[in-house]
Design a protein around this motif. Structure first.
Motif, PDB file in Angstrom:
ATOM      1  N   THR A 457       0.825  -1.212   0.000  1.00 27.27           N
ATOM      2  CA  THR A 457       0.000   0.000   0.000  1.00 27.27           C
ATOM      3  C   THR A 457       0.859   1.261   0.000  1.00 27.27           C
ATOM      4  O   THR A 457       0.537   2.240  -0.682  1.00 27.27           O
ATOM      5  CB  THR A 457      -0.942   0.015   1.213  1.00 27.27           C
ATOM      6  N   MET A 458       1.974   1.219   0.741  1.00 32.45           N
ATOM      7  CA  MET A 458       2.871   2.370   0.727  1.00 32.45           C
ATOM      8  C   MET A 458       3.494   2.566  -0.651  1.00 32.45           C
ATOM      9  O   MET A 458       3.624   3.690  -1.144  1.00 32.45           O
ATOM     10  CB  MET A 458       3.961   2.184   1.777  1.00 32.45           C
ATOM     11  N   ALA A 459       3.870   1.452  -1.281  1.00 25.39           N
ATOM     12  CA  ALA A 459       4.474   1.540  -2.612  1.00 25.39           C
ATOM     13  C   ALA A 459       3.493   2.116  -3.618  1.00 25.39           C
ATOM     14  O   ALA A 459       3.852   2.994  -4.425  1.00 25.39           O
ATOM     15  CB  ALA A 459       4.944   0.155  -3.051  1.00 25.39           C
ATOM     16  N   VAL A 460       2.269   1.646  -3.582  1.00 30.19           N
ATOM     17  CA  VAL A 460       1.265   2.133  -4.527  1.00 30.19           C
ATOM     18  C   VAL A 460       0.971   3.610  -4.291  1.00 30.19           C
ATOM     19  O   VAL A 460       0.767   4.377  -5.238  1.00 30.19           O
ATOM     20  CB  VAL A 460      -0.024   1.291  -4.421  1.00 30.19           C
ATOM     21  N   MET A 461       0.967   4.035  -3.031  1.00 26.62           N
ATOM     22  CA  MET A 461       0.749   5.457  -2.732  1.00 26.62           C
ATOM     23  C   MET A 461       1.742   6.334  -3.478  1.00 26.62           C
ATOM     24  O   MET A 461       1.375   7.335  -4.105  1.00 26.62           O
ATOM     25  CB  MET A 461       0.883   5.694  -1.221  1.00 26.62           C
ATOM     26  N   PHE A 462       3.002   5.962  -3.431  1.00 29.11           N
ATOM     27  CA  PHE A 462       4.032   6.794  -4.063  1.00 29.11           C
ATOM     28  C   PHE A 462       4.043   6.610  -5.579  1.00 29.11           C
ATOM     29  O   PHE A 462       4.434   7.534  -6.299  1.00 29.11           O
ATOM     30  CB  PHE A 462       5.402   6.462  -3.469  1.00 29.11           C
ATOM     31  N   LEU A 463       3.623   5.462  -6.039  1.00 27.53           N
ATOM     32  CA  LEU A 463       3.535   5.273  -7.484  1.00 27.53           C
ATOM     33  C   LEU A 463       2.392   6.078  -8.082  1.00 27.53           C
ATOM     34  O   LEU A 463       2.505   6.622  -9.177  1.00 27.53           O
ATOM     35  CB  LEU A 463       3.351   3.784  -7.809  1.00 27.53           C
ATOM     36  N   VAL A 464       1.300   6.157  -7.372  1.00 27.48           N
ATOM     37  CA  VAL A 464       0.143   6.908  -7.869  1.00 27.48           C
ATOM     38  C   VAL A 464       0.489   8.390  -7.999  1.00 27.48           C
ATOM     39  O   VAL A 464       0.285   9.010  -9.038  1.00 27.48           O
ATOM     40  CB  VAL A 464      -1.070   6.709  -6.936  1.00 27.48           C
ATOM     41  N   ASN A 465       1.022   8.974  -6.936  1.00 26.97           N
ATOM     42  CA  ASN A 465       1.418  10.377  -6.966  1.00 26.97           C
ATOM     43  C   ASN A 465       2.278  10.644  -5.735  1.00 26.97           C
ATOM     44  O   ASN A 465       1.759  10.798  -4.629  1.00 26.97           O
ATOM     45  CB  ASN A 465       0.187  11.292  -6.986  1.00 26.97           C
ATOM     46  N   TYR A 466       3.573  10.702  -5.911  1.00 26.88           N
ATOM     47  CA  TYR A 466       4.461  10.798  -4.755  1.00 26.88           C
ATOM     48  C   TYR A 466       4.304  12.131  -4.024  1.00 26.88           C
ATOM     49  O   TYR A 466       4.502  12.220  -2.815  1.00 26.88           O
ATOM     50  CB  TYR A 466       5.915  10.578  -5.181  1.00 26.88           C
TER      51      TYR A 466
END
Length: 824
Positions: A457-466
């Motif tokens: 979930t943390m990885a996806v957060m930053f991939l979506v829009n850091y």
């Protein structure tokens, strides 16, 4: 010690579930199907299924879209296991995800994450409203697909008119929520039937509708159509691979990418907590939440895969990328798609607004953020938090000004992901801390799933829009800091406390007092206190003296435990805890009850501390010596404890430590208080454990936070007449440099006949000697206690005229050290 009872109490009205204020009276009427499966399915279907599924395939291609779907549902599955674990680990009250997270992570993190989750639900309502508005404009605006004929003008459209449509829809949603969850529960089955029928009609249309020309909605391609081919291997093959382009609904938008499209798809998976949001209305939330959430995810995933395959096999890319509402155009009865989109989005908006208001109401009930949320507690007779609904409605009204679904989708995704991260983190921490009461009945949870959930979930957060991810985390940190100071005392625990206990126990077992060396020595102080309210200056001084060591405030309640008023004793102990906390003193508190003061002090000496962190030094104030002082000191020495007696410390003016004044810490490291004392030499100090202990305490005090900016050590060494001062100073300075003690060295000449003085005369002489060397800037003076307890009592007892001893000198610290505690 007297049994004075200073009650400093903070009372809170705690209800049975550990929250503050009045417990909500919401009626529990919903079962698993209506309370969890239906809300979750409708929240996940809504906009993405009817309006964005084709766009996702047109941009990413079927292969990448399926990869996105697998990634999304793997992440969702990991978080679902955590949700299931928390929901099956005890009673679940109103507040859904906030209740579960706050009871695991504690009030500070719970409040910050709860508010973020609240904002996520509020923003999601706006997203669903955007979806409904887009559908209305596309179908009934100029050139709308559901207009009677080509000559129909349709409903007016402009930015502010569309805002008006959204406002009207939001008002309708808010009115229904104000009526209560009952009306939603009654209508939800009908909505589910309608949406399900729309999905079935879409699937059937793929088989019954043949190739046709479908209008393109992209304003850059006016009057253009694209061919709907029906099932075609050529079409299927052309849709296997990606063809990223811009979003035709956003002017001057950049080219889309994998992450951009994944963020849109992931919004079709963020409804997993819609059922948990209804926890206050569920008959059996511990059963319904895990069962219903898993069932809903399975239904949605299967439906998505089926529609993806059919869309890829029948619709060309040009159509998918330039017409969000193509499913309506190819349907055998086009209005059913509009009905499906409208009602699924409307239902999802209802669910999110109800869930958001329940989270806000639950935080208000727990007293989070102080008076800021106090009004959110208000409910009607059925327990519906109408004030929370109205406030949430106002916030969403502002969000509607953004005006575009795709613009808000990443923000909603990140806020939901942050809540999912917190849920996974809560379970991970509880499992790692081996919390005794963390016993979820859900069998498929483990710390591995929770850890993977946190990472993903943390990885996806930053991939979506850091940038948005960093902003969201910064907001969460700020909210945590605010709630740290505004959160009330609560009856439920904190994951931080569980983790701290786990780690402290782990490392305490590794600490062995028998393996302690001089280099690792720290003061472990037991400060025996009569009345904490009259010992404030002494407490602050001892807190400075202990530096980074251990401080235990010990108190003996005189009496028999069989006759003790346990409620009064508990209130007294809590008052001490509160006093220490407000004084910003890093100390533990230990009380014992004993009919004899000496026995009580012995208990505290033996038992204070843990493992290698045991009290090694007894500290007492002798401004008013008590009868048992000599017995207590004798026991401390027998138990191999150092002894520190303080005199006049309560009169010390701490304003002198403001950094504007020079303060001296005077140290007399020789046996000055023993008649016939030895003239100071380097060898005599090296071999004197008490001298070493005295020097160490003086150094620790000079390095403490309060003293280090103003204090200067001064060491006084008595020497015989005729001593070579230059040689002696050189010798002592070399030794103190070896000990890394930065001090002013003062050699004091003592006549031999003065060494033979005894009794009261000697006491008075010592007093005059120290007083003669005392400066007006001396903050405290350190001297040694006599080598025997009997002689010691002659100096601290008011008998035999010795009341004048050290009375004019100011704060004095007298020590009796038993071991060498300073290293070279």
């Amino acid at each position: 010690m007297s049994d004075s009872d200073t009650e400093l109490l903070i009372d809170h009205d705690l209800n049975s579930n550990g929250s503050l204020g009045e417990a909500p009276s919401t009626q529990r009427t919903l079962n698993t199907f209506f309370g969890v499966i239906v809300p979750c399915c409708l929240s996940m279907f809504s906009v993405v299924l009817f309006l964005r599924m084709g766009f996702i395939i047109g941009q990413a291609g079927l292969i990448q879209t399926l990869i996105m779907l697998v990634i999304a549902f793997l992440i969702i599955a990991l978080t679902v296991t955590s949700v299931c674990a928390i929901s099956t680990n005890g009673a679940v009250e109103a507040g859904g995800a906030y209740f579960m997270i706050s009871r695991a992570l504690g009030p500070e993190m719970g409040a910050s994450i709860g508010l973020m989750f609240y904002l996520a639900n509020a923003a999601a309502v706006a997203m669903y409203i955007f979806g409904m508005c887009e559908t209305i404009i596309d179908d009934f605006g100029p050139g709308g697909q559901l207009l009677p004929n080509e000559n129909s003008t349709g409903i007016p459209t402009s930015q502010w008119i569309e805002y008006g449509y959204g406002t009207a829809l939001l008002f309708l949603v808010a009115v229904i929520c104000l009526v209560g969850a009952d009306i939603y529960a009654k209508a939800v089955f009908g909505i589910f039937i309608v949406v399900g029928s729309a999905i079935i009609c879409v699937i059937v249309s793929f088989f019954v509708e043949k190739d046709m020309q479908v209008p393109v909605v992209n304003p850059d391609w006016p009057n253009r159509t694209e061919l709907y081919t029906g099932f075609s291997s050529v079409t299927f093959h052309s849709n296997l691979y990606s063809n990223y382009t811009y979003d035709y609904t956003i002017p001057n938008s950049p080219i889309m990418g994998f992450i951009d499209v994944f963020a849109i798809l992931f919004n079709g998976c963020t409804g997993i907590m819609a059922g948990a949001n209804m926890s206050g209305e569920l008959k059996n939330p511990s059963k319904s939440i895990p069962l219903g959430t898993i069932a809903a995810c399975s239904i949605v995933c299967f439906t998505y895969i089926l529609l993806m395959m059919f869309i890829a096999a029948t619709c060309p890319k040009a159509l998918l990328n330039n017409n969000y509402t193509f499913l309506q155009a190819i349907n055998f009865w086009p209005p059913i798609v509009f009905i499906g989109i409208f009602f699924s989005s409307f239902s999802a908006a209802l669910s999110s607004l109800i869930g958001a208001s329940r989270v806000l109401h639950a935080m208000a009930n727990d007293g989070m953020f102080g008076p800021a949320l106090r009004l959110m507690k208000k409910t009607n007779s059925k327990g519906n938090p109408y004030v929370a609904v109205i406030v949430t409605w106002g916030i969403i009204q502002v969000v509607l000004l953004i005006g575009k679904l795709n613009a808000i989708a990443p923000l909603v995704t990140i806020f939901f992901l942050l809540a999912y991260t917190a849920c996974d983190l809560a379970c991970l921490g509880l499992d790692w801390a081996s919390a005794p009461n963390f016993r979820p009945t859900f069998k498929y949870f483990s710390w591995h799933t929770a850890l993977l959930g946190v990472i993903s979930t943390m990885a996806v957060m930053f991939l979506v829009n850091y940038i948005w991810a960093l902003a969201a985390m910064a907001i969460m940190i700020i909210l945590s800091a605010i709630s740290h100071y505004t959160a009330p005392q609560v009856a439920w625990g904190s994951i931080s406390q569980a983790l701290i206990f786990h780690q402290v126990r782990k490392y305490a077992l590794k600490m062995n007092v028998q393996d302690a060396s001089v280099d690792s020595w720290r003061p472990g102080i037991l400060f025996l206190v009569k009345d904490i309210t009259t010992s404030v200056e002494g407490l602050l001084f001892v807190n400075d003296l202990k530096k980074s060591g251990l401080l235990v405030l010990g108190h003996v309640n005189l009496g028999n435990i069989d006759q003790e008023d346990m409620d009064s004793s508990k209130r007294k102990l809590n008052a001490w805890y509160d006093f220490v906390k407000r004084s910003n003193v890093k100390a533990f508190v230990e009380h014992t009850t004993c009919p004899d003061l000496r026995l009580g002090a012995e208990q505290l000496l033996r038992l204070s501390g843990l493992g290698g962190m045991k009290a090694n030094t007894l500290v007492m104030s002798i401004d008013s010596p008590i009868e048992s002082t000599k017995d207590i000191i004798t026991d401390a020495v027998r138990l191999d404890r150092n002894v520190v007696l303080m005199k006049n410390v309560t009169s010390f003016n701490r304003n002198l430590l403001d950094g504007r004044n020079q303060n001296f810490i005077d140290i007399w490291p020789t046996s000055l208080t023993s008649p016939g004392f030895i003239i100071g030499t380097v060898d005599s100090i090296k071999s004197d454990a008490n001298a070493q202990f005295l020097l160490q305490l003086g150094c620790l005090l000079s390095r403490s936070h309060s003293w280090k900016s103003t204090a200067q050590l001064r060491i006084f060494i008595p020497v015989a007449p005729g001593t070579d001062f230059q040689a002696s100073q050189k010798s002592f300075k070399a030794y103190f440099m070896e000990l890394r003690i930065n001090a002013v060295l003062v050699l004091v000449t003592v006549e031999y006949d003065q060494l033979e003085l005894m009794d009261e005369d000697y006491v008075l002489w010592v007093n005059s000697l120290i007083l003669s060397k005392k400066s007006g800037q001396t903050g405290v003076t350190f001297v040694q206690l006599p080598s025997t307890v009997d002689t010691c009592m002659a100096f601290i007892s008011p008998e035999k005229g010795s009341a004048s001893y050290l009375t004019d000198i100011g704060p004095v610290v007298m020590t009796w050290g038993l071991k060498n505690v300073i290293s070279v």
